[in-house]
Design a protein around this motif. Structure first.
Motif, PDB file in Angstrom:
ATOM      1  N   ARG A   1      -7.221   5.836   1.335  1.00  0.00           N
ATOM      2  CA  ARG A   1      -5.891   6.155   1.862  1.00  0.00           C
ATOM      3  C   ARG A   1      -5.227   7.134   0.916  1.00  0.00           C
ATOM      4  O   ARG A   1      -5.217   6.907  -0.305  1.00  0.00           O
ATOM      5  CB  ARG A   1      -5.074   4.862   1.970  1.00  0.00           C
ATOM      6  CG  ARG A   1      -3.606   5.071   2.343  1.00  0.00           C
ATOM      7  CD  ARG A   1      -3.418   5.507   3.785  1.00  0.00           C
ATOM      8  NE  ARG A   1      -3.595   4.402   4.702  1.00  0.00           N
ATOM      9  CZ  ARG A   1      -2.590   3.588   5.054  1.00  0.00           C
ATOM     10  NH1 ARG A   1      -1.386   3.771   4.601  1.00  0.00           N
ATOM     11  NH2 ARG A   1      -2.825   2.589   5.882  1.00  0.00           N
TER      12      ARG A   1
ATOM     13  N   GLU B   1      -2.707  -5.613   1.074  1.00  0.00           N
ATOM     14  CA  GLU B   1      -3.604  -4.933   2.028  1.00  0.00           C
ATOM     15  C   GLU B   1      -5.018  -4.765   1.474  1.00  0.00           C
ATOM     16  O   GLU B   1      -5.921  -4.354   2.189  1.00  0.00           O
ATOM     17  CB  GLU B   1      -3.056  -3.540   2.372  1.00  0.00           C
ATOM     18  CG  GLU B   1      -1.762  -3.545   3.176  1.00  0.00           C
ATOM     19  CD  GLU B   1      -0.530  -3.385   2.288  1.00  0.00           C
ATOM     20  OE1 GLU B   1      -0.512  -3.984   1.187  1.00  0.00           O
ATOM     21  OE2 GLU B   1       0.409  -2.691   2.700  1.00  0.00           O
ATOM     22  N   LEU B   2      -5.214  -5.071   0.194  1.00  0.00           N
ATOM     23  CA  LEU B   2      -6.537  -4.869  -0.414  1.00  0.00           C
ATOM     24  C   LEU B   2      -7.288  -6.187  -0.652  1.00  0.00           C
ATOM     25  O   LEU B   2      -8.327  -6.206  -1.285  1.00  0.00           O
ATOM     26  CB  LEU B   2      -6.389  -4.122  -1.750  1.00  0.00           C
ATOM     27  CG  LEU B   2      -5.552  -2.845  -1.739  1.00  0.00           C
ATOM     28  CD1 LEU B   2      -5.497  -2.242  -3.134  1.00  0.00           C
ATOM     29  CD2 LEU B   2      -6.125  -1.831  -0.760  1.00  0.00           C
TER      30      LEU B   2
ATOM     31  N   THR C   1      -9.302   1.646  -0.189  1.00  0.00           N
ATOM     32  CA  THR C   1      -8.718   0.425   0.366  1.00  0.00           C
ATOM     33  C   THR C   1      -9.791  -0.625   0.656  1.00  0.00           C
ATOM     34  O   THR C   1      -9.545  -1.816   0.497  1.00  0.00           O
ATOM     35  CB  THR C   1      -7.931   0.719   1.656  1.00  0.00           C
ATOM     36  OG1 THR C   1      -8.785   1.418   2.564  1.00  0.00           O
ATOM     37  CG2 THR C   1      -6.697   1.555   1.355  1.00  0.00           C
TER      38      THR C   1
ATOM     39  N   GLY D   1     -12.112  -5.753   0.904  1.00  0.00           N
ATOM     40  CA  GLY D   1     -10.930  -5.107   0.334  1.00  0.00           C
ATOM     41  C   GLY D   1     -11.175  -4.689  -1.104  1.00  0.00           C
ATOM     42  O   GLY D   1     -11.988  -5.282  -1.818  1.00  0.00           O
TER      43      GLY D   1
ATOM     44  N   GLU E   1      -6.013   8.672   6.297  1.00  0.00           N
ATOM     45  CA  GLU E   1      -6.985   7.670   5.913  1.00  0.00           C
ATOM     46  C   GLU E   1      -8.343   8.329   6.126  1.00  0.00           C
ATOM     47  O   GLU E   1      -8.531   9.047   7.106  1.00  0.00           O
ATOM     48  CB  GLU E   1      -6.823   6.476   6.846  1.00  0.00           C
ATOM     49  CG  GLU E   1      -7.346   5.189   6.283  1.00  0.00           C
ATOM     50  CD  GLU E   1      -7.103   4.034   7.242  1.00  0.00           C
ATOM     51  OE1 GLU E   1      -6.039   3.417   7.160  1.00  0.00           O
ATOM     52  OE2 GLU E   1      -7.996   3.772   8.061  1.00  0.00           O
TER      53      GLU E   1
ATOM     54  N   LEU F   1       0.806  -1.217   0.000  1.00  0.00           N
ATOM     55  CA  LEU F   1       0.000   0.000   0.000  1.00  0.00           C
ATOM     56  C   LEU F   1       0.850   1.283   0.000  1.00  0.00           C
ATOM     57  O   LEU F   1       0.566   2.190  -0.790  1.00  0.00           O
ATOM     58  CB  LEU F   1      -0.967  -0.046   1.199  1.00  0.00           C
ATOM     59  CG  LEU F   1      -2.094   0.980   1.200  1.00  0.00           C
ATOM     60  CD1 LEU F   1      -2.915   0.929  -0.071  1.00  0.00           C
ATOM     61  CD2 LEU F   1      -2.994   0.753   2.418  1.00  0.00           C
TER      62      LEU F   1
END
Lengths: 153, 296
Positions: B140, B60-61, B169, B74, B145, B15
């Motif tokens: 993000r 992270e997604l 995200t 995600g 965020e 990310l």
């Protein structure tokens, strides 16, 4: 634009090909890698003639950049029928499911994916699975019947 | 059709790398997830970015799980993954039902819910279910965020509250606190790969609380608050449904285009409201058609 060398497993064989970032997968498959079963129909994801398996799922290869497929596994109609026509393909023949045949590679792959995930689909599930694959000849009935029949055998 | 625009291609590994790439291009880069809208727009010259940032490699997604009383989806999660998730089917069946109406299997294998929200076309099937569940979009950027409520997400056709240096995200849906049931009703010209002429999500909550959201009948997808206010606190009856249908014309602003006339859309929105309300009420009572069955 700079060329990038990508590697992919195409119908079981490791292949390497130089692509530019804006090359579309269907064009690279047909023109650079010599795989002719996926067709260019609408070229915008509506008709399903360019269907290929990408990492085990059918995708519209006209909506995928070739560079996105780096390191991926691609299977086309040539790949699934390497050892002769599959049971499903034979059923399509038995039911005279195609006339011009342009939709056939995509239709066979869509039906193959359905039967992988759901070996005994209901008629509605068959209709849903091939809803994104257009056929302008048959009216779909012989295609649906072929898929239904292949499940019984 | 080849893509005429030249662009660079980046596939960030996490990310922070994706965020710094976005910042580097200052709005001249385009995010790529499923690409089922973007590649068409590139072919047609509607977008000509300097770079594509492919977020499919950003771990992270990838999540699809419940945390802190919300389902977090995600940005990398495809419609097929939503359809195959028992969690989505059991806790958010309206979203599950809507996901099954998105285009076709081959597109759903690639297209993401977050991408659908970012494309923000007025007919997007993803939005009504998220609106009735009062979901939020998590973004993000380089400094912060943000959590943007669905009600503030769409700012116009193909326009959203996302800033040029931000990426989505996740989409988060609060778990319903009470018993709920609902439906997503989609009118298209044919099944498979057609955009909605009218889309309607209905969510019925125990205690006669109703939430309704339309797509494809206005510049953005949005809740039908006037109809909700009429219905809330009352038992559903034929007379109440007739009153609700009379409010549809004040709640939507359909246009005439290649897919339908505005008159047809308005008429069908009324028909769909009646069937949607009845289906949601029946499902809440443990009856009614199974999720996924067409009620049109």
């Amino acid at each position: 634009m700079t060329k990038t060398s990508i590697q992919l497993k195409l119908n079981g064989m490791q292949r390497r090909v130089d692509v530019e970032p804006n090359d579309v997968l269907i064009d690279v498959l047909r023109d650079k890698l010599g795989v002719k079963s996926p067709k260019v129909g609408c070229d915008r994801g509506d008709c399903g003639t360019c269907t290929v398996f990408l990492n085990g799922r059918t995708v519209r290869s006209c909506l995928v950049l070739a560079i996105e497929a780096d390191g991926c596994e691609i299977v086309t109609l040539e790949g699934i029928s390497k050892d002769g026509p599959t049971k499903l393909q034979k059923s399509f023949v038995d039911h005279s499911s195609f006339q011009c045949g342009f939709c056939a590679p995509g239709m066979v792959l869509a039906a193959t994916e359905l039967l992988q995930n759901n070996p005994h689909p209901q008629r509605e599930e068959i209709q849903e699975a091939i809803a994104g694959n257009l056929c302008r000849c048959t009216g779909y009935s012989p295609i649906i019947e072929a898929i239904e029949d292949a499940c019984k055998k | 059709m080849p893509i005429a625009t030249d662009f660079e291609y980046h596939k960030p590994k996490d990310l922070p790398e994706a965020v710094s790439l976005l910042a580097r291009y200052q709005g001249r880069a385009q995010l790529l997830a499923g690409g089922t809208d973007l590649i068409v727009w590139l072919k047609e010259g509607m977008k000509a970015p300097q770079a594509l940032i492919d977020v499919k490699g950003v771990p992270e997604l990838w999540h699809l799980d419940v945390k802190d009383d919300s389902l977090a989806i995600g940005a990398r999660v495809t419609f097929t993954e939503l359809i195959e998730s028992d969690l989505v089917k059991s806790r958010f069946p309206v979203l599950w039902e809507a996901s099954r109406t998105v285009a076709s299997c081959g597109v759903r294998n690639r297209a993401t819910l977050a991408g659908n929200l970012c494309s923000a076309v007025p007919s997007l099937d993803g939005a009504p279910a998220l609106l009735v569940h009062e979901a939020c979009v998590r973004t993000r950027g380089p400094v912060e965020e943000r959590e943007i409520p669905m009600s503030e997400w769409f700012t116009g056709p193909k326009r959203t509250a996302l800033l040029p240096d931000e990426l989505v995200t996740a989409v988060e849906l609060p778990l319903p606190k009470k018993k709920t049931a609902g439906c997503y009703v989609k009118l298209g010209r044919y099944r498979g790969e057609d955009l909605a002429q009218v889309g309607l999500a209905v969510l019925a909550e125990e205690g006669n609380v109703w939430k309704l959201a339309f797509c494809a009948v206005g510049p953005i997808a949005q809740r039908a608050e006037k109809i909700e206010a009429l219905l809330n606190g009352k038992r559903l009856s034929e007379a109440l449904i007739a009153k609700a249908k009379a409010l549809v014309a004040q709640s939507i602003s359909p246009i005439t285009d290649i897919r339908a006339s505005s008159e047809y859309r308005l008429h069908m929105a009324q028909v769909m409201l009646e069937r949607g309300l009845k289906t949601a009420a029946a499902r809440l009572a443990g009856k009614g058609p199974a999720y996924g069955a067409s009620i049109l």
